[in-house]
Design a protein around this motif. Structure first.
Motif, PDB file in Angstrom:
ATOM      1  N   GLY A 124       0.851  -1.186   0.000  1.00  0.00           N
ATOM      2  CA  GLY A 124       0.000   0.000   0.000  1.00  0.00           C
ATOM      3  C   GLY A 124       0.884   1.232   0.000  1.00  0.00           C
ATOM      4  O   GLY A 124       1.805   1.365  -0.818  1.00  0.00           O
ATOM      5  N   ARG A 137       1.572   4.951  10.227  1.00  0.00           N
ATOM      6  CA  ARG A 137       0.815   4.750   9.008  1.00  0.00           C
ATOM      7  C   ARG A 137       0.086   6.044   8.703  1.00  0.00           C
ATOM      8  O   ARG A 137      -0.564   6.625   9.581  1.00  0.00           O
ATOM      9  N   GLU A 140      -5.604   8.424   5.601  1.00  0.00           N
ATOM     10  CA  GLU A 140      -6.079   8.283   4.223  1.00  0.00           C
ATOM     11  C   GLU A 140      -6.082   9.648   3.535  1.00  0.00           C
ATOM     12  O   GLU A 140      -6.483  10.661   4.128  1.00  0.00           O
ATOM     13  N   PRO A 172       4.151  -3.139   7.507  1.00  0.00           N
ATOM     14  CA  PRO A 172       2.769  -3.620   7.437  1.00  0.00           C
ATOM     15  C   PRO A 172       2.316  -3.750   5.987  1.00  0.00           C
ATOM     16  O   PRO A 172       2.688  -2.943   5.131  1.00  0.00           O
ATOM     17  N   GLU A 174      -0.707  -3.743   3.292  1.00  0.00           N
ATOM     18  CA  GLU A 174      -2.021  -3.111   3.202  1.00  0.00           C
ATOM     19  C   GLU A 174      -2.417  -2.955   1.733  1.00  0.00           C
ATOM     20  O   GLU A 174      -2.408  -1.851   1.183  1.00  0.00           O
ATOM     21  N   ARG A 176      -4.285  -2.222  -1.587  1.00  0.00           N
ATOM     22  CA  ARG A 176      -5.340  -1.229  -1.801  1.00  0.00           C
ATOM     23  C   ARG A 176      -6.085  -1.417  -3.109  1.00  0.00           C
ATOM     24  O   ARG A 176      -6.852  -0.542  -3.498  1.00  0.00           O
TER      25      ARG A 176
END
Length: 359
Positions: A124, A137, A140, A172, A174, A176
């Motif tokens: 991600g 992180r 958004e 991590p 992630e 998308r």
């Protein structure tokens, strides 16, 4: 070694097959010739390996192809963003069911060595550091911010713009997009297979690969191919956001060499993921300007905009690949771009997915 290469007629797979043969290995080539990546026939460069036209979801076919094989280099996949849910069944079918079928066939044939083409999309967003809160992180990105030209991710705790850093393999994960989710699922499937069979897996997380034989004129092409196609038509490359998005652009020649090393180097653990990158990050704007300069084409145009789901910066940490695999990139950015700019453009693909039919 006798090596089964799936996706052997494709952009990366064909370079891998060429390099393996050049180092004295025997290649068994298979490719489904998906219309998302190919025209109606196999490209000229694939014929030297006499590829079998077939689907990795065909268990009987794989059982025949795996006879006498020492290792598998799994490049076959449906690629691209996969942003439209209408495409999800095809992505999952080709990428995940295909990988599961391949692993089952390898188990039946007693083949225990796999090199898997994974991708940086499993991360991600990249890794970011907040001056106050350390590694975080990012929040958004919002469509309203992109429209206003606010592109940099911010800290979810204090809303301060974050400082991008290098993404290690233990970051991590992630995904998308549908494509990203299927690539991560491939890694998990391969990991389960390795632990159940005492197999060995290198998961090569490719960063932004570019070079000769890239697909062109499709939504599945990389940004380098999109820019190159525009310049070939006399149009300026259109750069989204402000052009300062950072990526690690890596030559397909270096990626092929990483596969060769992985096929000939036992991993220290049953499953090892490594970034396959150049270690020399550049912005998307850098790439557009370099391509325009070496082709003598019009200067890029920064058009702003962008999608909230797009990542801002993904820059790889190359240390693990250097330490465990002995891989470091050899092709400098300027040399690789010049080679790509001079290479013949590949024939356009024939795209047929639910989200693009009639579009």
């Amino acid at each position: 070694m006798r090596i089964l290469v799936t996706g052997a007629a494709g952009f990366i797979g064909s370079h891998v097959a060429d390099l393996l043969v050049g180092h004295g290995h025997e290649v068994v080539a298979v490719d489904a010739l998906l219309p998302e990546a190919h025209g109606p026939t196999a490209p000229d460069w694939a014929h030297r390996h006499r590829p079998v036209v077939g689907d990795v979801r065909d268990l009987d076919l794989l059982a025949r192809l795996l006879r006498g094989v020492d290792a598998v280099c799994h490049q076959a996949a449906m690629v691209g963003h996969g942003l439209d849910p209408a495409d999800a069944p095809r992505y999952a079918g080709h990428n995940d069911l295909g990988t599961a079928t391949l692993l089952a066939a390898m188990h039946g044939a007693g083949v225990r060595r796999l090199v898997l083409a994974s991708s940086m999309v499993v991360y991600g967003e990249g890794r970011y550091h907040c001056p106050e809160h350390g590694v975080v992180r990012p929040a958004e990105r919002r469509a309203a911010d992109l429209s206003a030209g606010r592109y940099e991710p911010v800290c979810p705790r204090c809303a301060v713009p974050l400082i991008p850093g290098l993404v290690p393999e233990d970051a991590p994960l992630e995904p998308r997009s549908t494509y990203a989710a299927t690539k991560l699922a491939q890694e998990h499937l391969a990991g389960a297979w390795a632990r159940q069979t005492d197999g060995q897996v290198w998961a090569l997380r490719y960063h932004n690969v570019y070079g000769p034989r890239m697909p062109r004129d499709t939504p599945y092409a990389g940004v380098a191919s999109i820019f190159r196609s525009a310049l070939a038509s006399g149009r300026p490359p259109q750069v989204l956001e402000d052009g300062r998005q950072r990526r690690d652009f890596v030559s397909v020649s270096d990626v092929a060499r990483a596969n060769l090393l992985a096929l000939t180097t036992p991993p220290p653990d049953p499953v090892v993921a490594v970034n396959v990158c150049s270690g020399d990050p550049h912005t998307v704007g850098d790439l557009a300007r370099e391509l325009a300069a070496v082709t003598g084409g019009p200067d890029p145009v920064v058009v702003g905009g962008g999608r909230a789901a797009d990542v801002r910066h993904v820059v790889a940490d190359p240390a693990r690949a250097a330490r465990l695999l002995g891989y470091t990139a050899r092709i400098p950015f300027a040399d690789g771009v010049a080679e790509f700019a001079a290479a013949p453009l590949r024939a356009p693909a024939t795209v047929r997915t639910p989200s693009t039919v009639g579009g």
